[in-house]
Write an enzyme that holds these catalytic residues in place. Structure first.
Site, PDB file in Angstrom:
ATOM      1  N   ARG A   1      45.832  29.836  12.389  1.00  6.57           N
ATOM      2  CA  ARG A   1      47.045  29.238  12.352  1.00  6.57           C
ATOM      3  C   ARG A   1      47.746  29.672  10.893  1.00  6.57           C
ATOM      4  O   ARG A   1      48.456  28.995  10.492  1.00  6.57           O
ATOM      5  CB  ARG A   1      46.907  27.561  12.533  1.00  6.57           C
ATOM      6  CG  ARG A   1      47.303  27.128  13.720  1.00  6.57           C
ATOM      7  CD  ARG A   1      47.149  25.825  13.889  1.00  6.57           C
ATOM      8  NE  ARG A   1      47.949  24.994  14.815  1.00  6.57           N
ATOM      9  CZ  ARG A   1      47.441  24.325  15.717  1.00  6.57           C
ATOM     10  NH1 ARG A   1      46.545  24.943  16.579  1.00  6.57           N
ATOM     11  NH2 ARG A   1      48.276  23.565  16.612  1.00  6.57           N
TER      12      ARG A   1
ATOM     13  N   LYS B   1      49.883  27.169  25.695  1.00 10.53           N
ATOM     14  CA  LYS B   1      48.831  28.024  25.347  1.00 10.53           C
ATOM     15  C   LYS B   1      47.625  27.414  25.953  1.00 10.53           C
ATOM     16  O   LYS B   1      46.678  28.170  26.805  1.00 10.53           O
ATOM     17  CB  LYS B   1      48.332  27.723  23.826  1.00 10.53           C
ATOM     18  CG  LYS B   1      49.597  28.512  23.013  1.00 10.53           C
ATOM     19  CD  LYS B   1      48.954  28.780  21.634  1.00 10.53           C
ATOM     20  CE  LYS B   1      48.726  27.380  21.038  1.00 10.53           C
ATOM     21  NZ  LYS B   1      50.013  26.585  20.756  1.00 10.53           N
TER      22      LYS B   1
ATOM     23  N   ARG C   1      54.681  19.397  13.011  1.00 17.43           N
ATOM     24  CA  ARG C   1      54.032  20.317  13.709  1.00 17.43           C
ATOM     25  C   ARG C   1      54.840  21.605  13.856  1.00 17.43           C
ATOM     26  O   ARG C   1      54.470  22.831  13.601  1.00 17.43           O
ATOM     27  CB  ARG C   1      53.432  19.710  14.949  1.00 17.43           C
ATOM     28  CG  ARG C   1      52.384  18.773  14.666  1.00 17.43           C
ATOM     29  CD  ARG C   1      52.025  18.166  16.167  1.00 17.43           C
ATOM     30  NE  ARG C   1      51.174  18.973  16.989  1.00 17.43           N
ATOM     31  CZ  ARG C   1      51.330  18.729  18.397  1.00 17.43           C
ATOM     32  NH1 ARG C   1      52.076  17.628  18.751  1.00 17.43           N
ATOM     33  NH2 ARG C   1      50.773  19.534  19.310  1.00 17.43           N
TER      34      ARG C   1
ATOM     35  N   ARG D   1      47.780  11.972  23.750  1.00 19.67           N
ATOM     36  CA  ARG D   1      47.828  12.502  22.211  1.00 19.67           C
ATOM     37  C   ARG D   1      48.871  11.838  21.617  1.00 19.67           C
ATOM     38  O   ARG D   1      49.961  12.060  21.875  1.00 19.67           O
ATOM     39  CB  ARG D   1      48.113  13.813  22.461  1.00 19.67           C
ATOM     40  CG  ARG D   1      46.631  15.040  22.912  1.00 19.67           C
ATOM     41  CD  ARG D   1      46.760  16.322  22.845  1.00 19.67           C
ATOM     42  NE  ARG D   1      47.262  16.617  21.655  1.00 19.67           N
ATOM     43  CZ  ARG D   1      47.631  18.144  21.219  1.00 19.67           C
ATOM     44  NH1 ARG D   1      47.184  18.852  22.237  1.00 19.67           N
ATOM     45  NH2 ARG D   1      47.913  18.688  20.190  1.00 19.67           N
TER      46      ARG D   1
ATOM     47  N   ARG E   1      53.475  15.915  28.120  1.00 21.32           N
ATOM     48  CA  ARG E   1      52.299  15.903  27.715  1.00 21.32           C
ATOM     49  C   ARG E   1      51.489  14.627  27.251  1.00 21.32           C
ATOM     50  O   ARG E   1      50.427  14.133  27.815  1.00 21.32           O
ATOM     51  CB  ARG E   1      51.577  16.954  26.923  1.00 21.32           C
ATOM     52  CG  ARG E   1      50.262  17.410  26.682  1.00 21.32           C
ATOM     53  CD  ARG E   1      50.107  18.516  26.113  1.00 21.32           C
ATOM     54  NE  ARG E   1      50.554  18.828  24.756  1.00 21.32           N
ATOM     55  CZ  ARG E   1      50.650  19.807  24.048  1.00 21.32           C
ATOM     56  NH1 ARG E   1      49.932  20.874  24.577  1.00 21.32           N
ATOM     57  NH2 ARG E   1      50.733  19.884  22.613  1.00 21.32           N
TER      58      ARG E   1
HETATM   59  P1  AMP Z   1      46.428  21.893  18.774  1.00 23.82           P
HETATM   60  O1  AMP Z   1      45.747  21.239  19.877  1.00 23.82           O
HETATM   61  O2  AMP Z   1      45.965  23.313  19.051  1.00 23.82           O
HETATM   62  O3  AMP Z   1      47.838  21.620  19.162  1.00 23.82           O
HETATM   63  O4  AMP Z   1      46.025  21.212  17.677  1.00 23.82           O
HETATM   64  C1  AMP Z   1      46.277  20.001  17.294  1.00 23.82           C
HETATM   65  C2  AMP Z   1      46.031  19.510  15.846  1.00 23.82           C
HETATM   66  O5  AMP Z   1      44.466  19.863  15.349  1.00 23.82           O
HETATM   67  C3  AMP Z   1      46.979  20.349  14.921  1.00 23.82           C
HETATM   68  O6  AMP Z   1      48.144  19.664  14.809  1.00 23.82           O
HETATM   69  C4  AMP Z   1      45.991  20.527  13.745  1.00 23.82           C
HETATM   70  O7  AMP Z   1      46.131  19.182  13.101  1.00 23.82           O
HETATM   71  C5  AMP Z   1      44.681  20.588  14.216  1.00 23.82           C
HETATM   72  N1  AMP Z   1      44.309  22.037  14.216  1.00 23.82           N
HETATM   73  C6  AMP Z   1      43.907  22.848  15.477  1.00 23.82           C
HETATM   74  N2  AMP Z   1      43.653  23.936  15.123  1.00 23.82           N
HETATM   75  C7  AMP Z   1      43.862  24.207  13.981  1.00 23.82           C
HETATM   76  C8  AMP Z   1      43.704  25.341  13.148  1.00 23.82           C
HETATM   77  N3  AMP Z   1      43.615  26.551  13.384  1.00 23.82           N
HETATM   78  N4  AMP Z   1      43.670  25.098  11.650  1.00 23.82           N
HETATM   79  C9  AMP Z   1      44.094  24.084  11.387  1.00 23.82           C
HETATM   80  N5  AMP Z   1      44.284  22.675  12.022  1.00 23.82           N
HETATM   81  C10 AMP Z   1      44.009  22.839  13.202  1.00 23.82           C
END
Ligand code: AMP
Length: 191
Positions: free
Chosen positions: A89, A14, A146, A134, A128
């Site tokens: 999400r 994404k 996740r 990260r 990554r």
């Molecule tokens: P991402 O970079 O999108 O993979 O997000 C990393 C982490 O941020 C996720 O595992 C969640 O802990 C938090 N996070 C990101 N977007 C959301 C969302 N829309 N709702 C809840 N937690 C989020």
């Protein structure tokens, strides 16, 4: 306006595809993960509260992310459209997004869902983590958490938009450019 949700599990590409799409179309990119990581880097109260959820691979509470997205939509009038990446999400987030957009006289045009097998998702997260630093990508337990959160809470978002016939599934395996071209074809068919 043309508003797009780029949908898929962690590691589905994404972020990579979002960068290319915002350059080509001029979308305003709204990545809740990026916004949360910047809150953590700036040591804000919101960042401090979000960090423990993120480190554990759990979702940050709906009210927190919905508030962030609402503020970002209001702060960006006149954009070509929003590209939502990593949001919504959960089903409540999707319903809140629909309400927020309708308050601004607009709606989601399409949800582009990238499908990638689980072994490949894990390989990409590990890859990554080596450059991004990260920690949620590096730890096998957090990777698993996740992916299970995606199945148990996030797939409901695709169901939500399927009722309105807005979901298009694409193969997320292949070269970055081939996947990008497939995404662009779906956008161009609707824009
Ligand atoms: P991402 O970079 O999108 O993979 O997000 C990393 C982490 O941020 C996720 O595992 C969640 O802990 C938090 N996070 C990101 N977007 C959301 C969302 N829309 N709702 C809840 N937690 C989020």
């Amino acid at each position: 306006m043309f508003n797009l949700i780029l949908f898929g599990p962690p590691g589905s590409g994404k972020g990579t595809q979002s960068e290319k799409l915002i350059t080509k179309y001029g979308f305003k990119h709204l990545s809740t993960g990026d916004i949360l990581r910047s809150e953590i880097a700036n040591q804000t109260q919101l960042g401090l509260e979000a960090k423990s959820f993120m480190d554990a691979g759990k979702l940050v509470p709906d009210a927190v992310v919905i508030g962030m997205v609402g503020a970002a939509i209001t702060a960006n009038p006149g954009v070509y459209g929003f590209l939502f990446d990593g949001f919504p999400r959960t089903k409540p987030q999707a319903e809140a997004l629909d309400t927020l957009l309708s308050e601004h006289g607009t709606s989601i045009n399409v949800v582009l869902a990238m499908e990638v097998p689980e072994e490949e998702l894990i390989a990409r997260m590990i890859g990554r983590s080596k450059t991004s630093g990260r920690t949620d990508d590096a730890d096998p337990e957090v990777q698993k958490k996740r992916l299970s959160v995606y199945k148990n809470e996030t797939l409901a978002v695709a169901d939500h938009y399927s009722q309105f016939d807005k979901v298009v599934s694409l193969n997320g395996l292949g070269s970055i450019d081939d996947i990008f071209n497939a995404l662009c074809a779906e956008i161009d068919a609707r824009a």
